[in-house]
Write an enzyme that holds these catalytic residues in place. Structure first.
Site, PDB file in Angstrom:
ATOM      1  N   LYS A 179       0.888  -1.167   0.000  1.00  0.00           N
ATOM      2  CA  LYS A 179       0.000   0.000   0.000  1.00  0.00           C
ATOM      3  C   LYS A 179       0.925   1.214   0.000  1.00  0.00           C
ATOM      4  CE  LYS A 179      -2.772   3.323   1.736  1.00  0.00           C
ATOM      5  NZ  LYS A 179      -1.804   4.387   1.399  1.00  0.00           N
ATOM      6  N   GLU A 254       7.952   0.702  11.997  1.00  0.00           N
ATOM      7  CA  GLU A 254       8.948   1.789  11.927  1.00  0.00           C
ATOM      8  C   GLU A 254       8.164   3.072  12.122  1.00  0.00           C
ATOM      9  OE1 GLU A 254      12.105   1.615  11.820  1.00  0.00           O
ATOM     10  OE2 GLU A 254      12.452  -0.465  11.295  1.00  0.00           O
ATOM     11  N   CYS A 288      12.099  10.865   9.995  1.00  0.00           N
ATOM     12  CA  CYS A 288      11.817  10.329  11.325  1.00  0.00           C
ATOM     13  C   CYS A 288      13.043  10.413  12.219  1.00  0.00           C
ATOM     14  CB  CYS A 288      11.387   8.874  11.187  1.00  0.00           C
ATOM     15  SG  CYS A 288      12.550   7.918  10.220  1.00  0.00           S
ATOM     16  N   GLU A 389       6.396  15.578  17.323  1.00  0.00           N
ATOM     17  CA  GLU A 389       7.196  15.626  16.094  1.00  0.00           C
ATOM     18  C   GLU A 389       6.746  16.833  15.263  1.00  0.00           C
ATOM     19  OE1 GLU A 389       6.547  11.791  14.152  1.00  0.00           O
ATOM     20  OE2 GLU A 389       8.580  11.846  13.386  1.00  0.00           O
TER      21      GLU A 389
HETATM   22  P1  NAP Z   1       0.968   8.084   8.494  1.00  0.00           P
HETATM   23  O1  NAP Z   1      -0.089   9.099   8.391  1.00  0.00           O
HETATM   24  O2  NAP Z   1       0.988   7.195   9.662  1.00  0.00           O
HETATM   25  O3  NAP Z   1       0.877   7.225   7.134  1.00  0.00           O
HETATM   26  C1  NAP Z   1       1.767   6.182   6.824  1.00  0.00           C
HETATM   27  C2  NAP Z   1       1.093   5.199   5.891  1.00  0.00           C
HETATM   28  O4  NAP Z   1      -0.021   4.621   6.573  1.00  0.00           O
HETATM   29  C3  NAP Z   1       0.522   5.824   4.613  1.00  0.00           C
HETATM   30  O5  NAP Z   1       0.620   4.901   3.561  1.00  0.00           O
HETATM   31  C4  NAP Z   1      -0.926   6.044   4.988  1.00  0.00           C
HETATM   32  O6  NAP Z   1      -1.778   6.102   3.874  1.00  0.00           O
HETATM   33  C5  NAP Z   1      -1.182   4.780   5.800  1.00  0.00           C
HETATM   34  N1  NAP Z   1      -2.332   4.853   6.697  1.00  0.00           N
HETATM   35  C6  NAP Z   1      -2.875   5.932   7.285  1.00  0.00           C
HETATM   36  N2  NAP Z   1      -3.949   5.558   8.022  1.00  0.00           N
HETATM   37  C7  NAP Z   1      -4.073   4.213   7.891  1.00  0.00           C
HETATM   38  C8  NAP Z   1      -4.999   3.230   8.394  1.00  0.00           C
HETATM   39  N3  NAP Z   1      -6.000   3.554   9.194  1.00  0.00           N
HETATM   40  N4  NAP Z   1      -4.814   1.935   8.027  1.00  0.00           N
HETATM   41  C9  NAP Z   1      -3.812   1.590   7.211  1.00  0.00           C
HETATM   42  N5  NAP Z   1      -2.915   2.470   6.696  1.00  0.00           N
HETATM   43  C10 NAP Z   1      -3.040   3.759   7.045  1.00  0.00           C
HETATM   44  O7  NAP Z   1       2.404   8.747   8.439  1.00  0.00           O
HETATM   45  P2  NAP Z   1       2.995   9.748   7.369  1.00  0.00           P
HETATM   46  O8  NAP Z   1       2.503  11.113   7.636  1.00  0.00           O
HETATM   47  O9  NAP Z   1       2.842   9.191   6.003  1.00  0.00           O
HETATM   48  O10 NAP Z   1       4.557   9.652   7.686  1.00  0.00           O
HETATM   49  C11 NAP Z   1       5.177  10.417   8.656  1.00  0.00           C
HETATM   50  C12 NAP Z   1       5.467   9.589   9.901  1.00  0.00           C
HETATM   51  O11 NAP Z   1       6.236   8.451   9.535  1.00  0.00           O
HETATM   52  C13 NAP Z   1       6.305  10.336  10.913  1.00  0.00           C
HETATM   53  O12 NAP Z   1       5.797  10.082  12.196  1.00  0.00           O
HETATM   54  C14 NAP Z   1       7.682   9.734  10.743  1.00  0.00           C
HETATM   55  O13 NAP Z   1       8.494   9.842  11.875  1.00  0.00           O
HETATM   56  C15 NAP Z   1       7.354   8.318  10.408  1.00  0.00           C
HETATM   57  N6  NAP Z   1       8.443   7.637   9.702  1.00  0.00           N
HETATM   58  C16 NAP Z   1       9.118   6.636  10.362  1.00  0.00           C
HETATM   59  C17 NAP Z   1      10.191   6.004   9.743  1.00  0.00           C
HETATM   60  C18 NAP Z   1      10.963   4.929  10.453  1.00  0.00           C
HETATM   61  O14 NAP Z   1      11.723   4.228   9.782  1.00  0.00           O
HETATM   62  N7  NAP Z   1      10.819   4.765  11.749  1.00  0.00           N
HETATM   63  C19 NAP Z   1      10.552   6.363   8.434  1.00  0.00           C
HETATM   64  C20 NAP Z   1       9.837   7.381   7.792  1.00  0.00           C
HETATM   65  C21 NAP Z   1       8.777   8.001   8.452  1.00  0.00           C
HETATM   66  P3  NAP Z   1      -2.131   7.504   3.150  1.00  0.00           P
HETATM   67  O15 NAP Z   1      -0.846   8.029   2.627  1.00  0.00           O
HETATM   68  O16 NAP Z   1      -3.067   7.087   2.106  1.00  0.00           O
HETATM   69  O17 NAP Z   1      -2.724   8.365   4.215  1.00  0.00           O
END
Ligand code: NAP
Length: 485
Positions: A179, A254, A288, A389
């Site tokens: 996804k 992650e 992140c 964050e």
């Molecule tokens: P997010 O809102 O949690 O979204 C991440 C992914 O999850 C996207 O594909 C999103 O889809 C999907 N998603 C959202 N709601 C969902 C649900 N209810 N069920 C299943 N999937 C769902 O995070 P983001 O804004 O994209 O990314 C930023 C965050 O990622 C930050 O907190 C950052 O620190 C973290 N991050 C962590 C790492 C690591 O390696 N630890 C690396 C990079 C980023 P949509 O895009 O369609 O909303």
């Protein structure tokens, strides 16, 4: 004559075919640089996810039975094709989410390196022979692929986060339903096209974009999916963990971070400032592992801030696709609002605005989501920015007196992903690296991600590690076999 720009249309990839979503709906992908539509992507839902799950389930028996060597050969082909197209991949990353092209090239190279690393690791998923205490018994373990995997990824590294998940899954013998993030469907599509060209059998990877909650629910509630690997926010990660618990699905998470970066008085100041800038403003502060709290020892605070301000004010902001640009936009209007709220809250509660502090208008890109690189000093623990964050180009600077005090402050968070410090004292380097409660520590190093190293967090920053020598472990089950001879 007006030029008509063609808008790309990204379909779903299910069972080796590019298809429309069941609903026939497509959504618009907006460039954070121009605020205009750059592509349309399939708005898939639960029915599309089901089709993808069926394909991944059907493909599993053949893919998992293939020799590790043969899977590695296909992954090597994918790596080579990525190498041939690095510039094209980088251009797509930058166009979709705005990062400077030089950083996008680094991401494309790293994404390819994950494929190479896991192609090599595919051949080394060893089991063990275990010495027995009963003479007529022989004990051993074998490691087998866990089954079809759901991989949910994020937009901030739209290619590298995909390959960091998909490559070890494929290497281990798992099939995948991916996804992609709504902001960056095109990078995932490019990768899948390369995999297709490399000869990956149909159904081994499937791609769905669209409604996150509907696709997510379908993936999490289907028993055929045996593992979920997720990169994204801690908030969504927790929702997925709760759902995964119902079927005791294996998870890798992650999640978010709130990285401390400590500059001790014995640090090389020039190197520390350069490191803080690279770390904090890389990807416009949308990583992140970028510093969320910069702790500077009181005795060097004034000197540090003067140098930091001078260098930050020289950062070139603009359209990431232009070669000289060092700082692109943030991803969307919501991000801009969050940054604004964090800065206003800090200033209201007594922080000093050293530089920046407002939305920035870039000539020719007036609708882009740009924010000035910003430094806040005199930041306190009560301010939002010290525990949430920010995901933007804002560096909050705290001061401290002693090593004990700063370690306590650095660890005082629910997050535990990355941490950094600058020092020239070897004993301190050892002490502090052992005391920091984080999955990763950078000593005089502003860039932690390396394919050879295990990437991941502790506490609410996640479960599991990606990359490194154990990269396949999260996709394998260990089976114990006891034989009476
Ligand atoms: P997010 O809102 O949690 O979204 C991440 C992914 O999850 C996207 O594909 C999103 O889809 C999907 N998603 C959202 N709601 C969902 C649900 N209810 N069920 C299943 N999937 C769902 O995070 P983001 O804004 O994209 O990314 C930023 C965050 O990622 C930050 O907190 C950052 O620190 C973290 N991050 C962590 C790492 C690591 O390696 N630890 C690396 C990079 C980023 P949509 O895009 O369609 O909303």
């Amino acid at each position: 004559m007006t030029m008509v720009q063609t808008i790309e249309k990204h379909q779903l990839y299910i069972n080796g075919e590019w298809v429309d979503p069941v609903s026939g709906e497509y959504y618009e992908v907006i460039s954070p640089v121009t605020g205009k539509v750059v592509a349309k992507a399939a708005y898939g839902n639960g029915s599309d996810a089901k089709r993808a799950i069926e394909a991944s389930y059907a493909a599993f028996s053949e893919w998992s039975a293939m020799t590790a060597r043969d899977r590695a050969v296909i992954l090597m082909k994918i790596y080579q094709l990525m190498q041939d197209r690095l510039e094209e991949l980088a251009q797509k990353i930058s166009a979709e989410m705005g990062k400077p092209i030089r950083e996008a090239r680094m991401e494309a190279r790293q994404a390819a390196e994950y494929v190479l690393w896991n192609a090599e690791e595919a051949k080394r998923a060893y089991g063990e022979t275990i010495p027995t205490s009963i003479k007529n018994k022989r004990l051993k373990t074998i490691r087998q692929p866990i089954g079809p995997v759901a991989a949910i990824s994020t937009w901030n590294f739209p290619l590298a986060m995909v390959t960091r998940k998909v490559a070890p899954a494929l290497a281990a013998g798992c099939t995948v339903v991916l996804k992609s993030a709504s902001q960056t469907p095109g990078s995932a599509v490019q990768f899948l096209k390369i995999a297709e060209q490399a000869g990956l059998p149909k159904g081994v990877i499937n791609l769905v974009s669209g409604s996150a909650s509907k696709i997510g629910d379908a993936l999490l509630t289907d028993k055929r999916i045996r593992k979920v690997t997720f990169t994204g926010s801690t908030e969504v990660g927790k929702q997925l963990l709760r759902k995964a618990a119902d079927q005791v699905k294996r998870v890798s998470m992650e999640l978010g971070g709130h990285a401390p970066l400590i500059v001790f008085e014995d640090a090389d100041l020039e190197k520390a400032v350069t490191g803080v800038i690279a770390n904090k403003f890389r990807n416009t502060g949308q990583t992140c592992i970028c510093a969320n709290r910069v702790y500077v020892q009181e005795s060097i605070k004034e000197k540090f801030l003067a140098l930091f301000k001078e260098k930050v004010e020289a950062i070139k902001i603009g359209n990431g696709l232009e070669e000289h640009v060092e700082l692109g936009p943030v991803v969307n209007e919501g991000s801009l609002q969050k940054i604004k709220e964090h800065v206003e809250d800090a200033v209201h509660k007594g922080a000093t605005l050293v530089t920046g502090g407002k939305k920035c208008v870039v000539k020719g890109f007036e609708c882009g989501y740009f924010y000035e690189p910003t430094i806040l000093a005199d930041v306190k623990e009560s301010m939002l920015i010290s525990y949430e964050e920010t995901f933007g180009p804002v560096a909050p600077v705290f001061s401290f007196q002693t090593e004990e005090e700063v370690i306590q402050k650095a660890n005082d968070t629910d997050y535990g992903l990355a941490s950094y410090f600058f020092t020239q004292d070897l004993s301190r380097a050892t002490r502090v690296s052992e005391a920091l409660e984080y999955g990763m520590v950078g000593i005089n190093d502003d860039a932690l991600a390396a394919v050879q190293g295990p990437f991941g967090g502790v506490k609410e920053s996640g479960i599991g590690r990606e990359g490194g020598p154990d990269s396949l472990a999260d996709f394998l089950e260990t089976k114990f076999i006891s034989t009476v001879i």
